[in-house]
Motif scaffolding. Structure first.
Motif, mmCIF file in Angstrom:
data_model
loop_
_atom_site.group_PDB
_atom_site.id
_atom_site.type_symbol
_atom_site.label_atom_id
_atom_site.label_comp_id
_atom_site.label_asym_id
_atom_site.label_seq_id
_atom_site.Cartn_x
_atom_site.Cartn_y
_atom_site.Cartn_z
ATOM 1 N N GLY A 14 -0.562 6.779 -6.726
ATOM 2 C CA GLY A 14 0.424 7.856 -6.756
ATOM 3 C C GLY A 14 -0.145 9.190 -7.204
ATOM 4 O O GLY A 14 0.522 9.982 -7.856
ATOM 5 N N ARG A 15 -1.414 9.458 -6.835
ATOM 6 C CA ARG A 15 -2.098 10.676 -7.297
ATOM 7 C C ARG A 15 -1.958 11.856 -6.343
ATOM 8 O O ARG A 15 -2.421 12.951 -6.631
ATOM 9 C CB ARG A 15 -3.590 10.364 -7.492
ATOM 10 N N GLY A 16 -1.344 11.651 -5.172
ATOM 11 C CA GLY A 16 -1.296 12.685 -4.143
ATOM 12 C C GLY A 16 -0.755 14.022 -4.610
ATOM 13 O O GLY A 16 -1.352 15.069 -4.352
ATOM 14 N N SER A 17 0.368 14.003 -5.300
ATOM 15 C CA SER A 17 0.978 15.268 -5.765
ATOM 16 C C SER A 17 0.082 15.988 -6.764
ATOM 17 O O SER A 17 -0.041 17.213 -6.725
ATOM 18 C CB SER A 17 2.345 14.999 -6.387
ATOM 19 N N GLN A 18 -0.555 15.242 -7.666
ATOM 20 C CA GLN A 18 -1.462 15.846 -8.638
ATOM 21 C C GLN A 18 -2.683 16.444 -7.939
ATOM 22 O O GLN A 18 -3.122 17.541 -8.270
ATOM 23 C CB GLN A 18 -1.905 14.817 -9.680
ATOM 24 N N GLU A 46 -13.160 12.925 -1.320
ATOM 25 C CA GLU A 46 -13.045 11.463 -1.394
ATOM 26 C C GLU A 46 -12.070 11.057 -2.497
ATOM 27 O O GLU A 46 -12.226 10.024 -3.135
ATOM 28 C CB GLU A 46 -14.413 10.806 -1.584
ATOM 29 N N SER A 47 -11.051 11.890 -2.723
ATOM 30 C CA SER A 47 -10.044 11.622 -3.745
ATOM 31 C C SER A 47 -9.123 10.480 -3.351
ATOM 32 O O SER A 47 -8.722 9.680 -4.191
ATOM 33 C CB SER A 47 -9.206 12.873 -3.997
ATOM 34 N N LEU A 48 -8.746 10.450 -2.060
ATOM 35 C CA LEU A 48 -7.895 9.389 -1.527
ATOM 36 C C LEU A 48 -8.524 8.884 -0.230
ATOM 37 O O LEU A 48 -9.004 9.686 0.559
ATOM 38 C CB LEU A 48 -6.480 9.911 -1.221
ATOM 39 N N PRO A 49 -8.495 7.585 0.009
ATOM 40 C CA PRO A 49 -9.056 7.061 1.263
ATOM 41 C C PRO A 49 -8.204 7.473 2.470
ATOM 42 O O PRO A 49 -6.982 7.305 2.463
ATOM 43 C CB PRO A 49 -9.016 5.541 1.074
ATOM 44 N N GLU A 74 0.845 -1.192 0.000
ATOM 45 C CA GLU A 74 0.000 0.000 0.000
ATOM 46 C C GLU A 74 0.884 1.247 0.000
ATOM 47 O O GLU A 74 1.808 1.352 0.790
ATOM 48 C CB GLU A 74 -0.843 -0.067 1.271
ATOM 49 N N THR A 75 0.617 2.182 -0.901
ATOM 50 C CA THR A 75 1.353 3.432 -0.953
ATOM 51 C C THR A 75 0.568 4.492 -0.197
ATOM 52 O O THR A 75 -0.657 4.515 -0.247
ATOM 53 C CB THR A 75 1.548 3.885 -2.418
ATOM 54 N N PHE A 94 -3.088 9.257 3.922
ATOM 55 C CA PHE A 94 -4.107 8.758 3.004
ATOM 56 C C PHE A 94 -3.516 7.615 2.182
ATOM 57 O O PHE A 94 -2.324 7.607 1.889
ATOM 58 C CB PHE A 94 -4.556 9.875 2.047
ATOM 59 N N ARG A 95 -4.355 6.675 1.782
ATOM 60 C CA ARG A 95 -3.903 5.615 0.876
ATOM 61 C C ARG A 95 -3.813 6.206 -0.523
ATOM 62 O O ARG A 95 -4.721 6.880 -0.990
ATOM 63 C CB ARG A 95 -4.856 4.421 0.906
#
Length: 99
Positions: free
Chosen positions: A47-51, A21-24, A3-4, A42-43
């Motif tokens: 790898g969408r966190g930076s975006q 609700e973009s990331l759990p 899990e990242t 957040f999970r």
């Protein structure tokens, strides 16, 4: 597959991620420094966190009702950790807070 995770110290960004609700949401944990700050985790398997952070910085919109509910929830998470640290609860010094 491992899990990242995406973490932020920014309450405002955490509120946005939670409300949209973009990331759990996984947990809130102490920063580990003397500042008393916390990290919101957040999970982020994709790898969408930076975006998502960039979208937030550009003014992405979230429904007000969701925003306020997420703000209340995350502030409660923060309060639980800081109160336990003040009371000398050593569980919160080295282990993640889970709900």
């Amino acid at each position: 597959m491992a899990e990242t995770e995406f973490s932020t110290k920014s309450l405002q960004l955490a509120i946005f991620l939670h409300a949209s609700e973009s990331l759990p949401y996984l947990r809130t944990e102490p920063d580990g420094g003397a500042s008393g700050k916390v990290n919101f985790i957040f999970r982020d398997d994709g790898g969408r966190g930076s975006q998502l952070q960039l979208e937030y910085n550009r003014g992405a919109a979230v429904a007000a009702r969701n925003l306020f509910a997420s703000q209340t929830f995350l502030r409660q998470q923060m309060s639980g950790i800081t109160e336990n640290l003040k009371n000398g609860d050593s569980r919160y010094e080295h282990h993640a807070h889970r709900r």
